[in-house]
Every structure is written in structure tokens, then in C-alpha cells.
Design an enzyme around this catalytic site. Structure first.
Site, PDB file in Angstrom:
ATOM      1  CB  SER A 129      85.689  18.670 -23.166  1.00 43.00           C
ATOM      2  OG  SER A 129      86.388  17.461 -23.398  1.00 43.00           O
ATOM      3  CE  LYS A 166      84.986  14.966 -20.430  1.00 45.16           C
ATOM      4  NZ  LYS A 166      84.812  16.363 -20.899  1.00 45.16           N
TER       5      LYS A 166
END
Length: 210
Positions: A129, A166
Site C-alpha cells: 500500500s 500510512k
């Protein structure tokens, strides 16, 4: 709490040294050694711990109390500013209880601020990701902290269990978790759902295999 003073005295007397002689080797006055041994000073400075460890040939953790010993076992002091930083296999393992979490490896890391060393850990990244900035199998060096600036890459926990790496963006009443890989859509949490997200660390460095 271990009796650090008695232990230092034991090591000193086993070598037939006076307090003055030990002080000269460590770089302190005789009075400082006296304070260590009589328990007046319990929390030794890191440079003192390092010198005692090197001279007597024992682990640095033996010169700190039980409350701090786990930190020094996890981040053993090296010389010339290098520390052994523990690597965990996942976010959940790294930010769980050290007693229950298995350290899979250690990496030597140059740390310019010694006080930061106990706060650092390595995490092995799984997934794509954050590709291409962070790839599957990379090790990220994380500084444990509970807040980061908006736009920082951080380690976060959702609902106290599921962990993510993230980019974190903040709004007035929302928090957004953003992947570098465009195939993954941003996840926004608004209102009360913001409380589901907890920042647990700041990504400081990425270690890649060449």
C-alpha cells in the site's frame, strides 16, 4: 528494584580497586562512586552505564533498575553512537507488550541523540500500500510517539488492534489515512470515528535490501 550500588561495589572490590581508581577510569570523582554505591544516585547517566559496561564486561542493563532494564535490553548500547534496535514482525507485535512480543532481529543504527534510542524500533512492512516508497519486506525505523504532524508517515492502530503504516492528514474534525500506492483509496474517519485511530509512532527511516 535491583541494588545497583551493591553490584558496582562488588565488581570494584573483586578487582581490588578503590573508589578513586574506579572514578578515574569512568571519568568521575570518588564522591560520585560513593554515591552510586550507597544508593544516593540510582539513575546513572547513559555514558556512565556505557563506560561501566565496557570496563567490567557486563550488559548495560545490569546498571539500571528493573523499570528501565527492558529498555536497555531492547536497545543495547553500542560504541560510536550505534545501538541495537529491535525488529518486530508486525505493527501489532511491535506495539504490544514487550513480554508477549517476539523480537525477530536486531539492526545496528546510528543514533545521534542517545536519549532517542530507547524509543526506536524496527518493523517489517507487509503489503504494497505504500509502494514504491516503502515496499513489502522493507524494515522501517519507527520512533514511538503519540502524535505526528499532518502529512507525516506514521504507524497507527485502528480500534487498538489493527496496525497500518500510512501518511496521516488531519482536518478540523477528521483524520485521513493515505496510501502512497494509488490503487488504495484514502480512508477518512470523521466525528466520533476519529477516536478509533491512534498514532503510535513516526516513521524515521526505511531500510531496504539491495
Amino acid at each position: 528494584m535491583r541494588d545497583i550500588g551493591a553490584y558496582i561495589k562488588q565488581l570494584r572490590t573483586e578487582r581490588g580497586m578503590t573508589q578513586s581508581e574506579l572514578g578515574k577510569i569512568i571519568g568521575v570523582q570518588k564522591a560520585a562512586v560513593q554515591k552510586w554505591e550507597n544508593g544516593t544516585v540510582r539513575n546513572l547517566k547513559r555514558k556512565t552505564v556505557l563506560k561501566l559496561s565496557e570496563y567490567f564486561g557486563v550488559a548495560p542493563a545490569t546498571f539500571v533498575d528493573d523499570q528501565e532494564s527492558e529498555i536497555l535490553k531492547i536497545s543495547d548500547i553500542y560504541t560510536d553512537g550505534f545501538y541495537r534496535i529491535p525488529v518486530f514482525e508486525s505493527v501489532s507485535a511491535g506495539f504490544g507488550s514487550y513480554a508477549d512480543s517476539e523480537i525477530t532481529d536486531y539492526v545496528p543504527l546510528l543514533v545521534r541523540n542517545p536519549s532517542e534510542a530507547p524509543l526506536l524500533m524496527g518493523l517489517k512492512v507487509q503489503g504494497d500500500s505504500m509502494y514504491p516508497k516503502i515496499e513489502d519486506g522493507d524494515i522501517i525505523v519507527v520512533r514511538r510517539q503519540t502524535s505526528v504532524d499532518s502529512g507525516s508517515i506514521a504507524v497507527v492502530l485502528m480500534d487498538g488492534e489493527e496496525g497500518f503504516v500510512k501518511k496521516v492528514e488531519y482536518g478540523r474534525d477528521w483524520i485521513e489515512l493515505i496510501s502512497v500506492n494509488p490503487e488504495y483509496k484514502p480512508r477518512r474517519f470523521e466525528g466520533e470515528d476519529v477516536e478509533r485511530i491512534r498514532v503510535v509512532g513516526l516513521v524515521k527511516q526505511i531500510i531496504k535490501d539491495l
